[in-house]
Design a protein around this motif. Structure first.
Motif, PDB file in Angstrom:
ATOM      1  N   ARG A  67       3.876  12.832 -41.046  1.00  5.74           N
ATOM      2  CA  ARG A  67       4.126  14.168 -41.054  1.00  5.74           C
ATOM      3  C   ARG A  67       2.964  15.198 -41.239  1.00  5.74           C
ATOM      4  N   ILE A  68       2.055  14.780 -42.124  1.00  9.24           N
ATOM      5  CA  ILE A  68       0.730  15.511 -42.393  1.00  9.24           C
ATOM      6  C   ILE A  68      -0.066  15.271 -41.183  1.00  9.24           C
ATOM      7  N   ALA A  69      -0.116  13.959 -40.735  1.00  8.05           N
ATOM      8  CA  ALA A  69      -0.989  13.918 -39.193  1.00  8.05           C
ATOM      9  C   ALA A  69      -0.532  14.804 -38.280  1.00  8.05           C
ATOM     10  N   LYS A  78      -3.160  17.632 -36.454  1.00  6.41           N
ATOM     11  CA  LYS A  78      -3.152  17.169 -35.255  1.00  6.41           C
ATOM     12  C   LYS A  78      -2.918  18.944 -34.517  1.00  6.41           C
ATOM     13  N   ALA A  79      -2.064  19.420 -34.533  1.00  3.07           N
ATOM     14  CA  ALA A  79      -1.518  20.567 -34.313  1.00  3.07           C
ATOM     15  C   ALA A  79      -2.642  21.861 -34.742  1.00  3.07           C
ATOM     16  N   LYS A  80      -3.266  21.802 -35.891  1.00  2.66           N
ATOM     17  CA  LYS A  80      -3.994  22.610 -36.403  1.00  2.66           C
ATOM     18  C   LYS A  80      -5.524  22.214 -35.867  1.00  2.66           C
ATOM     19  N   LYS A 128      -4.306   7.837 -38.161  1.00  5.18           N
ATOM     20  CA  LYS A 128      -5.127   7.873 -36.857  1.00  5.18           C
ATOM     21  C   LYS A 128      -4.073   7.293 -35.684  1.00  5.18           C
ATOM     22  N   LYS A 129      -3.186   6.323 -36.250  1.00  2.32           N
ATOM     23  CA  LYS A 129      -2.423   5.822 -34.959  1.00  2.32           C
ATOM     24  C   LYS A 129      -1.509   6.683 -34.791  1.00  2.32           C
ATOM     25  N   MET A 130      -1.007   7.755 -35.576  1.00  2.00           N
ATOM     26  CA  MET A 130       0.230   8.759 -35.172  1.00  2.00           C
ATOM     27  C   MET A 130      -0.565   9.504 -34.301  1.00  2.00           C
ATOM     28  N   THR A 131      -1.785   9.768 -34.331  1.00  2.13           N
ATOM     29  CA  THR A 131      -2.112  11.026 -33.498  1.00  2.13           C
ATOM     30  C   THR A 131      -2.892  10.555 -32.218  1.00  2.13           C
TER      31      THR A 131
END
Length: 87
Positions: free
Chosen positions: A30-32, A36-38, A83-86
């Protein structure tokens, strides 16, 4: 005290740890998404230092180095997951 009894104790603890580690990794995911959004980088060396200092302070003196080594591995795995999540 028997070897088998102590191994069962470790198995029980490992099951609890697994649940907590998975919960931690989900939070890291969730932090990722927030990073990413920021437009933020995954690696935050100041935060990593803060975590390791907290672990050092909270640990029993004879276990501090081992605990910090474990947390370094957790941080590394968390960053890989982020990294995988983004991607």
């Amino acid at each position: 005290m028997s070897l088998e009894k102590e191994r069962k104790t470790i198995d029980r603890i490992d099951q609890k740890l697994l649940g907590l580690l998975e919960e931690r990794m989900r939070a890291a995911g969730r932090i990722a998404e927030i990073k990413k959004a920021k437009g933020l980088k995954i690696t935050d060396t100041a935060r990593e230092k803060e975590i390791l200092e907290m672990i050092d302070r909270a640990s029993a003196k004879d276990l501090a180095e081992g605990n910090k080594a474990i947390w370094k591995s957790i941080i590394k795995a968390s960053k890989a997951y982020q990294k995988k999540m983004t991607e």
